[in-house]
Enzyme design. Sequence first.
Site, PDB file in Angstrom:
ATOM      1  N   LYS A   1      -7.658  -2.786  -2.155  1.00 18.92           N
ATOM      2  CA  LYS A   1      -6.811  -3.495  -1.186  1.00 18.92           C
ATOM      3  C   LYS A   1      -6.626  -2.676   0.089  1.00 18.92           C
ATOM      4  O   LYS A   1      -6.766  -3.185   1.187  1.00 18.92           O
ATOM      5  CB  LYS A   1      -5.428  -3.791  -1.787  1.00 18.92           C
ATOM      6  CG  LYS A   1      -5.454  -4.555  -3.097  1.00 18.92           C
ATOM      7  CD  LYS A   1      -4.047  -4.834  -3.613  1.00 18.92           C
ATOM      8  CE  LYS A   1      -3.226  -3.614  -3.920  1.00 18.92           C
ATOM      9  NZ  LYS A   1      -3.680  -2.799  -5.063  1.00 18.92           N
TER      10      LYS A   1
ATOM     11  N   ARG B   1     -10.778   9.303  -6.735  1.00 18.14           N
ATOM     12  CA  ARG B   1     -10.308   9.066  -5.357  1.00 18.14           C
ATOM     13  C   ARG B   1      -9.747  10.346  -4.727  1.00 18.14           C
ATOM     14  O   ARG B   1      -9.056  11.118  -5.390  1.00 18.14           O
ATOM     15  CB  ARG B   1      -9.218   7.989  -5.387  1.00 18.14           C
ATOM     16  CG  ARG B   1      -8.615   7.694  -4.027  1.00 18.14           C
ATOM     17  CD  ARG B   1      -7.950   6.366  -3.991  1.00 18.14           C
ATOM     18  NE  ARG B   1      -6.687   6.325  -4.720  1.00 18.14           N
ATOM     19  CZ  ARG B   1      -5.905   5.238  -4.755  1.00 18.14           C
ATOM     20  NH1 ARG B   1      -6.280   4.137  -4.134  1.00 18.14           N
ATOM     21  NH2 ARG B   1      -4.784   5.258  -5.436  1.00 18.14           N
TER      22      ARG B   1
ATOM     23  N   ARG C   1      -4.141  12.033  -4.919  1.00 24.72           N
ATOM     24  CA  ARG C   1      -2.763  11.526  -4.901  1.00 24.72           C
ATOM     25  C   ARG C   1      -2.060  11.934  -6.177  1.00 24.72           C
ATOM     26  O   ARG C   1      -2.673  11.946  -7.246  1.00 24.72           O
ATOM     27  CB  ARG C   1      -2.794   9.990  -4.800  1.00 24.72           C
ATOM     28  CG  ARG C   1      -2.630   9.478  -3.399  1.00 24.72           C
ATOM     29  CD  ARG C   1      -2.848   8.007  -3.298  1.00 24.72           C
ATOM     30  NE  ARG C   1      -2.025   7.188  -4.184  1.00 24.72           N
ATOM     31  CZ  ARG C   1      -1.905   5.865  -4.072  1.00 24.72           C
ATOM     32  NH1 ARG C   1      -2.527   5.231  -3.108  1.00 24.72           N
ATOM     33  NH2 ARG C   1      -1.160   5.182  -4.912  1.00 24.72           N
TER      34      ARG C   1
ATOM     35  N   ARG D   1       0.118   2.948 -14.459  1.00 28.72           N
ATOM     36  CA  ARG D   1       0.144   2.012 -13.320  1.00 28.72           C
ATOM     37  C   ARG D   1      -0.641   0.744 -13.653  1.00 28.72           C
ATOM     38  O   ARG D   1      -0.252  -0.356 -13.238  1.00 28.72           O
ATOM     39  CB  ARG D   1      -0.441   2.675 -12.066  1.00 28.72           C
ATOM     40  CG  ARG D   1       0.542   3.635 -11.412  1.00 28.72           C
ATOM     41  CD  ARG D   1      -0.161   4.679 -10.580  1.00 28.72           C
ATOM     42  NE  ARG D   1      -0.817   4.141  -9.417  1.00 28.72           N
ATOM     43  CZ  ARG D   1      -1.911   4.683  -8.857  1.00 28.72           C
ATOM     44  NH1 ARG D   1      -2.473   5.745  -9.383  1.00 28.72           N
ATOM     45  NH2 ARG D   1      -2.433   4.141  -7.790  1.00 28.72           N
TER      46      ARG D   1
HETATM   47  P1  AMP Z   1       0.186   1.919  -3.737  1.00 27.69           P
HETATM   48  O1  AMP Z   1      -0.224   2.863  -2.671  1.00 27.69           O
HETATM   49  O2  AMP Z   1       0.272   0.494  -3.289  1.00 27.69           O
HETATM   50  O3  AMP Z   1      -0.610   2.084  -5.019  1.00 27.69           O
HETATM   51  O4  AMP Z   1       1.714   2.318  -4.142  1.00 27.69           O
HETATM   52  C1  AMP Z   1       2.021   3.595  -4.629  1.00 27.69           C
HETATM   53  C2  AMP Z   1       3.356   3.567  -5.343  1.00 27.69           C
HETATM   54  O5  AMP Z   1       4.396   3.166  -4.434  1.00 27.69           O
HETATM   55  C3  AMP Z   1       3.469   2.574  -6.500  1.00 27.69           C
HETATM   56  O6  AMP Z   1       2.921   3.071  -7.715  1.00 27.69           O
HETATM   57  C4  AMP Z   1       4.986   2.400  -6.581  1.00 27.69           C
HETATM   58  O7  AMP Z   1       5.596   3.534  -7.171  1.00 27.69           O
HETATM   59  C5  AMP Z   1       5.379   2.385  -5.105  1.00 27.69           C
HETATM   60  N1  AMP Z   1       5.339   0.999  -4.542  1.00 27.69           N
HETATM   61  C6  AMP Z   1       4.532   0.532  -3.542  1.00 27.69           C
HETATM   62  N2  AMP Z   1       4.748  -0.773  -3.326  1.00 27.69           N
HETATM   63  C7  AMP Z   1       5.717  -1.141  -4.201  1.00 27.69           C
HETATM   64  C8  AMP Z   1       6.371  -2.372  -4.492  1.00 27.69           C
HETATM   65  N3  AMP Z   1       6.063  -3.504  -3.840  1.00 27.69           N
HETATM   66  N4  AMP Z   1       7.330  -2.382  -5.469  1.00 27.69           N
HETATM   67  C9  AMP Z   1       7.656  -1.263  -6.132  1.00 27.69           C
HETATM   68  N5  AMP Z   1       7.067  -0.074  -5.930  1.00 27.69           N
HETATM   69  C10 AMP Z   1       6.103  -0.001  -4.972  1.00 27.69           C
END
Ligand code: AMP
Length: 217
Positions: free
Chosen positions: A13, A125, A159, A170
């Site tokens: 994404k 990654r 990360r 996750r």
């Molecule tokens: P991402 O970079 O989108 O994988 O997000 C990394 C982390 O940020 C996730 O594993 C959550 O801990 C937090 N996070 C990002 N977006 C959300 C969301 N919409 N709701 C809850 N936690 C979020």
Amino acid sequence: MIVVLTGAPGAGKGTQASKLSERCGHRKVSTGDALRRQVKLGTPIGQKAGALMAKGELVPDDVLFEVLREELGPGKKGEVILLDGYPRKISQAETLETLRESHPVGGAIQLEVPREELIARLSGRRVCEDCGATYHLVNSPPKNGTHCDACNSEKLIQRSDDNPESVAYRLDVYEQNTRPILDFYKKSGCYTEVDGSKGTEEVFQQLEAEIKRIQKA
Ligand code: AMP
């Protein structure tokens, strides 16, 4: 108008939203990126979110809503916002609907990728700590080996939530909390699916075509 990009962690994404932003001028809003900025700056939001993010837990809805509203801003006519990482549960999809006056959701596009492929992508990654560009140790390493192609930084890191335990967690959180939002968008008639396991360019072209179709609808 918002186009929601959905899909599991590692589905591409963020990569695709960045490409669509560069090449088509759409605006990318990523709640994960926004939260990581807050963690880096040590803000009150960052302090609440940091430990949860490292474990792969979802950050509470009220915190997310604050982040989201700030990132979306007032909304401009004709603008397409690619929303990456939000909504991640039904309650968030409902919350997003409360902003429909300024930010209507025109479509939700699911990037579907098998679990084994997601694990391979996430474990390899690497991310540039300075500019956020992403690489994969095997599939798309930086051209000169150790430095970021975009900003030449040598801080290419894993990360904190890309370790094996957090990755598995996750993906489970995604299946339990986030996959149900696909039905939410199917019912509202604005859902489409793209095969995210194809090459980056092919996926890009399909997404671009889908977004054009949504804009015309
Ligand atoms: P991402 O970079 O989108 O994988 O997000 C990394 C982390 O940020 C996730 O594993 C959550 O801990 C937090 N996070 C990002 N977006 C959300 C969301 N919409 N709701 C809850 N936690 C979020």
